[in-house]
Design a protein around this motif. Structure first.
Motif, PDB file in Angstrom:
ATOM      1  N   ARG A 252       0.767  -1.134  -0.167  1.00 14.46           N
ATOM      2  CA  ARG A 252      -0.008  -0.115   0.064  1.00 14.46           C
ATOM      3  C   ARG A 252       0.710   1.198  -0.119  1.00 14.46           C
ATOM      4  O   ARG A 252       0.336   2.073  -0.687  1.00 14.46           O
ATOM      5  CB  ARG A 252      -0.983  -0.045   1.113  1.00 14.46           C
ATOM      6  N   ASP A 253       1.675   1.045   0.913  1.00 11.64           N
ATOM      7  CA  ASP A 253       2.869   2.382   0.984  1.00 11.64           C
ATOM      8  C   ASP A 253       3.542   2.618  -0.420  1.00 11.64           C
ATOM      9  O   ASP A 253       3.812   3.903  -0.858  1.00 11.64           O
ATOM     10  CB  ASP A 253       3.998   2.156   2.074  1.00 11.64           C
ATOM     11  N   CYS A 254       3.861   1.269  -1.160  1.00 13.68           N
ATOM     12  CA  CYS A 254       4.711   1.599  -2.207  1.00 13.68           C
ATOM     13  C   CYS A 254       3.654   2.362  -3.331  1.00 13.68           C
ATOM     14  O   CYS A 254       4.129   3.092  -4.413  1.00 13.68           O
ATOM     15  CB  CYS A 254       4.956   0.269  -2.881  1.00 13.68           C
ATOM     16  N   LEU A 255       2.450   1.746  -3.453  1.00  9.86           N
ATOM     17  CA  LEU A 255       1.561   2.398  -4.280  1.00  9.86           C
ATOM     18  C   LEU A 255       1.298   4.136  -4.036  1.00  9.86           C
ATOM     19  O   LEU A 255       1.393   4.934  -4.820  1.00  9.86           O
ATOM     20  CB  LEU A 255       0.105   1.824  -4.156  1.00  9.86           C
ATOM     21  N   GLN A 256       1.406   4.233  -2.762  1.00  8.85           N
ATOM     22  CA  GLN A 256       1.167   5.954  -2.595  1.00  8.85           C
ATOM     23  C   GLN A 256       2.695   6.432  -2.920  1.00  8.85           C
ATOM     24  O   GLN A 256       2.548   7.549  -3.495  1.00  8.85           O
ATOM     25  CB  GLN A 256       1.449   6.152  -0.934  1.00  8.85           C
ATOM     26  N   VAL A 257       3.747   5.922  -2.887  1.00  7.49           N
ATOM     27  CA  VAL A 257       5.046   6.486  -3.530  1.00  7.49           C
ATOM     28  C   VAL A 257       4.853   6.602  -4.809  1.00  7.49           C
ATOM     29  O   VAL A 257       5.431   7.872  -5.543  1.00  7.49           O
ATOM     30  CB  VAL A 257       6.137   5.605  -3.127  1.00  7.49           C
ATOM     31  N   HIS A 258       4.250   5.682  -5.510  1.00  5.59           N
ATOM     32  CA  HIS A 258       4.258   5.495  -7.272  1.00  5.59           C
ATOM     33  C   HIS A 258       3.072   6.622  -7.520  1.00  5.59           C
ATOM     34  O   HIS A 258       2.753   7.045  -8.562  1.00  5.59           O
ATOM     35  CB  HIS A 258       3.648   4.351  -7.735  1.00  5.59           C
ATOM     36  N   GLY A 259       2.022   7.050  -6.665  1.00  3.76           N
ATOM     37  CA  GLY A 259       0.937   7.907  -6.813  1.00  3.76           C
ATOM     38  C   GLY A 259       0.088   7.347  -7.766  1.00  3.76           C
ATOM     39  O   GLY A 259      -0.281   6.198  -7.928  1.00  3.76           O
ATOM     40  N   GLY A 260      -0.480   8.080  -8.800  1.00  5.04           N
ATOM     41  CA  GLY A 260      -1.223   7.434  -9.758  1.00  5.04           C
ATOM     42  C   GLY A 260      -0.951   6.387 -10.479  1.00  5.04           C
ATOM     43  O   GLY A 260      -1.580   5.532 -10.973  1.00  5.04           O
ATOM     44  N   MET A 261       0.402   6.683 -10.921  1.00  5.66           N
ATOM     45  CA  MET A 261       1.045   5.419 -11.613  1.00  5.66           C
ATOM     46  C   MET A 261       0.878   4.141 -10.960  1.00  5.66           C
ATOM     47  O   MET A 261       0.686   3.108 -11.697  1.00  5.66           O
ATOM     48  CB  MET A 261       2.600   5.875 -11.930  1.00  5.66           C
ATOM     49  N   GLY A 262       1.164   3.921  -9.901  1.00  4.24           N
ATOM     50  CA  GLY A 262       0.992   2.784  -9.220  1.00  4.24           C
ATOM     51  C   GLY A 262      -0.323   2.144  -9.284  1.00  4.24           C
ATOM     52  O   GLY A 262      -0.465   0.671  -8.924  1.00  4.24           O
ATOM     53  N   PHE A 263      -1.528   2.863  -9.580  1.00  6.74           N
ATOM     54  CA  PHE A 263      -2.920   2.150  -9.571  1.00  6.74           C
ATOM     55  C   PHE A 263      -3.067   1.776 -10.788  1.00  6.74           C
ATOM     56  O   PHE A 263      -4.029   1.289 -11.316  1.00  6.74           O
ATOM     57  CB  PHE A 263      -3.829   3.086  -9.157  1.00  6.74           C
ATOM     58  N   THR A 264      -2.136   1.718 -11.757  1.00  5.74           N
ATOM     59  CA  THR A 264      -2.435   1.215 -13.246  1.00  5.74           C
ATOM     60  C   THR A 264      -2.126  -0.090 -13.320  1.00  5.74           C
ATOM     61  O   THR A 264      -1.508  -0.583 -12.560  1.00  5.74           O
ATOM     62  CB  THR A 264      -1.391   2.115 -14.416  1.00  5.74           C
TER      63      THR A 264
END
Length: 302
Positions: A252-264
């Motif tokens: 989850r925190d890795c998704l936060q670091v990636h921002g919108g890109m992480g949710f693709t």
């Protein structure tokens, strides 16, 4: 307790990492996702030939003759690579199910509670229970872990009794590997992505996220290593509890670091999160681990 690896253990970990990097890199991972999570039998046999499943069998029985500490190192690397399939069940079945040690048989288990079984449609055997036809498919959070509902007595999971502690520990090692990998992914992205003319890793909030991820992952890994040395059921439960939390929260925190890109869909971070959710329900849930630890503490206080 000294957790520094011996030269042989370091070589084992490096060898497994190199094997998986060459045989199951990102392209293979994505191909697995595109195929709907179908198990690669060729890869399964290669794992068997490399000694993945026979790691703890005595040499006299055709195994490698190593112990639980070496097994958690191997499973940590498998978790880091997001290697799919019922790895834990097949490893635990190596001494009892024909073909499991060599990777010519796929063995699954009633490790999710109830009647849900991962990879049941592709399995040749079920650990500690008769093989049952794959019933109704059930939507899985993880695209690489197909689930089916089996027509079996509700107590089918009781057959896992002799295997549950080691199964929980090996699953914890998979979770620790995933947690460590998401630290690497977050740090790499924080170095590369720029905002306001500098890498986002220079911002304090991102630094804090990455530091917390590293602490969680290392704490989980240390707990896994300790439980592998002592083979204590309570320590295995504690390791599973910490590793589940590290894998889920780090993703989850890795998704936060990636921002919108992480949710693709193209980013791999969501695959770590989805796999961590599934593993958190396997072999021993957080509630079950907490109950076991509480019982141990009460017994020690009496």
């Amino acid at each position: 307790m000294d957790f520094r690896l011996t030269d042989e253990q370091s070589d084992l970990r490096a060898g497994v990492r190199n094997l998986l990097a060459g045989r199951y890199g990102r392209e293979a991972l994505r191909a697995s996702v595109d195929s709907g999570g179908a198990l690669d039998r060729g890869l399964w046999r290669e794992l068997g030939e490399a000694g993945f499943f026979a790691l703890r069998l005595p040499e006299a029985d055709g195994g490698v003759g190593l112990g639980l500490p070496e097994a958690v190192l191997v499973f940590e690397e498998a978790g880091r690579a997001l290697l799919p399939g019922p790895l834990v069940a097949t490893h635990l079945a190596a001494g009892t199910v024909p073909g499991a040690a060599a990777g010519t048989a796929v063995v699954t288990a009633f490790d999710l509670g109830g009647l849900l079984v991962a990879h049941l449609a592709e399995a040749d055997a079920v650990l500690g229970a008769p093989l049952l036809p794959a019933g109704e498919p059930v939507r899985s959070a993880d695209p690489l872990t197909p689930l089916h509902r089996a027509a079996a007595p509700g107590n089918a999971g009781d057959a896992l009794g002799p295997y549950r502690d080691e199964g929980a520990l090996l699953t914890a090692a998979l979770q620790a590997g995933s947690a460590l990998r998401t630290v690497e992914l977050a740090v790499r992205y924080a170095r590369e992505r720029e905002q306001f003319g500098q890498p986002i890793g220079a911002f304090q909030a991102v630094k804090h996220l990455c530091a917390q991820m590293l602490v969680r992952a290392e704490l989980a890994r240390t707990a896994v290593y300790a439980a592998a040395v002592t083979a204590d059921p309570a320590e295995a439960a504690g390791a599973k509890l910490l590793a589940d939390e590290a894998a889920v929260r780090n993703a989850r925190d890795c998704l936060q670091v990636h921002g919108g890109m992480g949710f693709t869909w193209e980013a791999d971070v969501h695959l770590h999160l989805k796999r961590a959710w599934v593993r958190a329900e396997q072999w021993r849930t957080a509630g079950e681990a907490e109950e076991l630890l509480a019982a141990e503490l009460l017994a020690a206080a009496e």
